[in-house]
Scaffold this active site. Sequence first.
Site, PDB file in Angstrom:
ATOM      1  N   SER A 214       0.836  -1.193   0.000  1.00 18.01           N
ATOM      2  CA  SER A 214       0.000   0.000   0.000  1.00 18.01           C
ATOM      3  C   SER A 214       0.879   1.254   0.000  1.00 18.01           C
ATOM      4  O   SER A 214       1.651   1.451  -0.922  1.00 18.01           O
ATOM      5  CB  SER A 214      -0.976  -0.048   1.181  1.00 18.01           C
ATOM      6  OG  SER A 214      -2.011   0.901   1.038  1.00 18.01           O
ATOM      7  N   GLU A 330      -9.430  -5.886  -3.877  1.00 23.15           N
ATOM      8  CA  GLU A 330      -8.794  -4.899  -2.995  1.00 23.15           C
ATOM      9  C   GLU A 330      -9.814  -4.214  -2.086  1.00 23.15           C
ATOM     10  O   GLU A 330      -9.586  -4.055  -0.887  1.00 23.15           O
ATOM     11  CB  GLU A 330      -8.052  -3.856  -3.838  1.00 23.15           C
ATOM     12  CG  GLU A 330      -6.791  -4.383  -4.515  1.00 23.15           C
ATOM     13  CD  GLU A 330      -5.589  -4.427  -3.588  1.00 23.15           C
ATOM     14  OE1 GLU A 330      -5.705  -4.000  -2.425  1.00 23.15           O
ATOM     15  OE2 GLU A 330      -4.536  -4.894  -4.038  1.00 23.15           O
ATOM     16  N   HIS A 439      -7.641  -5.825   0.441  1.00 22.88           N
ATOM     17  CA  HIS A 439      -6.452  -4.993   0.577  1.00 22.88           C
ATOM     18  C   HIS A 439      -5.694  -5.329   1.862  1.00 22.88           C
ATOM     19  O   HIS A 439      -6.294  -5.475   2.927  1.00 22.88           O
ATOM     20  CB  HIS A 439      -6.863  -3.518   0.585  1.00 22.88           C
ATOM     21  CG  HIS A 439      -5.715  -2.571   0.546  1.00 22.88           C
ATOM     22  ND1 HIS A 439      -4.841  -2.495  -0.513  1.00 22.88           N
ATOM     23  CD2 HIS A 439      -5.284  -1.642   1.452  1.00 22.88           C
ATOM     24  CE1 HIS A 439      -3.940  -1.563  -0.275  1.00 22.88           C
ATOM     25  NE2 HIS A 439      -4.176  -1.037   0.913  1.00 22.88           N
TER      26      HIS A 439
END
Length: 528
Positions: A214, A330, A439
């Site tokens: 990320s 995600e 995610h």
Amino acid sequence: MKTPFSLLCALLFFTTAFSQSITNQLKISNGTLEGTFNQTIRIRSFKGIPYALPPIGDLRWKEPQPPANWDGVRKADHFSHMPMQKRVFADMIFRADTMSEDCLYLNVWTPAKSPKEKLPVLVYFYGGGFVGGDGSESRYDGESMAQKGIVTITINYRLGIFGFFSHPELTAESAHHASGNYGLLDQNAALKWVQANIEAFGGDPKRVTIAGESAGSISVCAQVVSPLSKDLIAGAIGESGAMIKPTLPAIPLAEGEKNGVSFAEKNGTKTLAELRAIPAAQLLDAASKPGVWRLSATVDGYFLPKSPVEIFEAGEQAHVPLLVGWNSAEIPYQAFTGGDMPTTENYAKKLKQQFPDNADEVLKLYPGTTQDEVIKSATALASDRFIVYSTWKWADLQSKTGEKPVYRYVFSSPRPPEVKPTDNANANKMPKALVGASHASEIEFAMGNLESNKVYAWTPDNYKVSALMENYFANFIKTGNPNGKGLPKWEPNTNGSKVKFMNIDVNTKLEAESERGRYLFLDKLYLK
């Protein structure tokens, strides 16, 4: 024949002495450290090592300065302060118990018994949107990677207003006429520290791979394109994220300065001295109010001489192997559909609202003829616009101009149910989100740290996927190639080759790219 008692005592003595010799001291450029030794797995760890001076007082919003030397022995047996941040992400499990603006520390796990071993090195940047995270998070723990023969490092870097504040006065006082990228400069300083000190831990400064997830992946992308860092690394791993629009792209310096001036005015502060005098907790509170300040890196002419896309297009990035990918789901479909039921009618209406000029084209790329298809397509569209497209663009550009192999993956293994699922009375009112990997869910798998996360009821299949993914990562860190014995063969992508990616799941396999049309469409929207 029985072993004499005296011999047993001697063996015990030498075993204990050997353990203590490993546990005890290690000298780096600033002084002597004393870490800890896990005798069961034969891994040494050194935590809370300063790699820069505390960025406090007049050093707030300045490029990180070299750390001070110390006399005697510095204990390196616990995590130091985490960076200033609000509690934004519930999945972050910190082991540091203090928070401070004085946060520029790193942690090292090493299997080396001597400085002569020249082992590969992993430097991992945490995620958290540049507003949260810490090198003490258990999912980033370096013990498992160290057991695979890799010196593993996590670092802390400045977050939020402390790490990304730009202002004309800051630019004016800078020797480089730049401001706004302090968190990224912290990472660069840590990489310079690695070059100067990693041999003491048995690492090879010529075999340093950077990785992150990320915001950590966005950081990796930024370091790869920065002229300050590109020669300090031998490989890069990006997990969901690149500093490419729409995912936290760097903005022009003048725009960053304008944001900073606006914040100062709203906060009632007129000078840089007044801003630096605000207590850290008060400054964090002020910057965390909605609409008061916008976080962004800047194209500052120093750390980033041009936008990352321009640097990639010119082939001016680090020419190193890249392992990069994203997760299969995600974010959930509701990120696109909102509170509406995922019917074909509602989906078509939402597409027209979001894409008034090309809704029909989007519907072909993300079809929605049934509710299941709507859920699947809305999940894909939301995920692409959130972070998948930017990661894809990074991989695509690197394969064209990076002159080294690019290994792409999609992580598709979903987390199992929670050990104690939360009781949500509204859970059954909407259809379940598409089954897939959300995610940040791959981090524990890739770093071999499933066991440390007690939230989920991990299964044997989860451990199987983790072992495979960690081995891919470890092989890549060691050689620039993820392939190894007992692993499905992973083919790299180079310019002009048919794009393939590794679908990482219980039945991991190499697949051909089939979604390129989606990304080329988004290209037209984001790179006008």
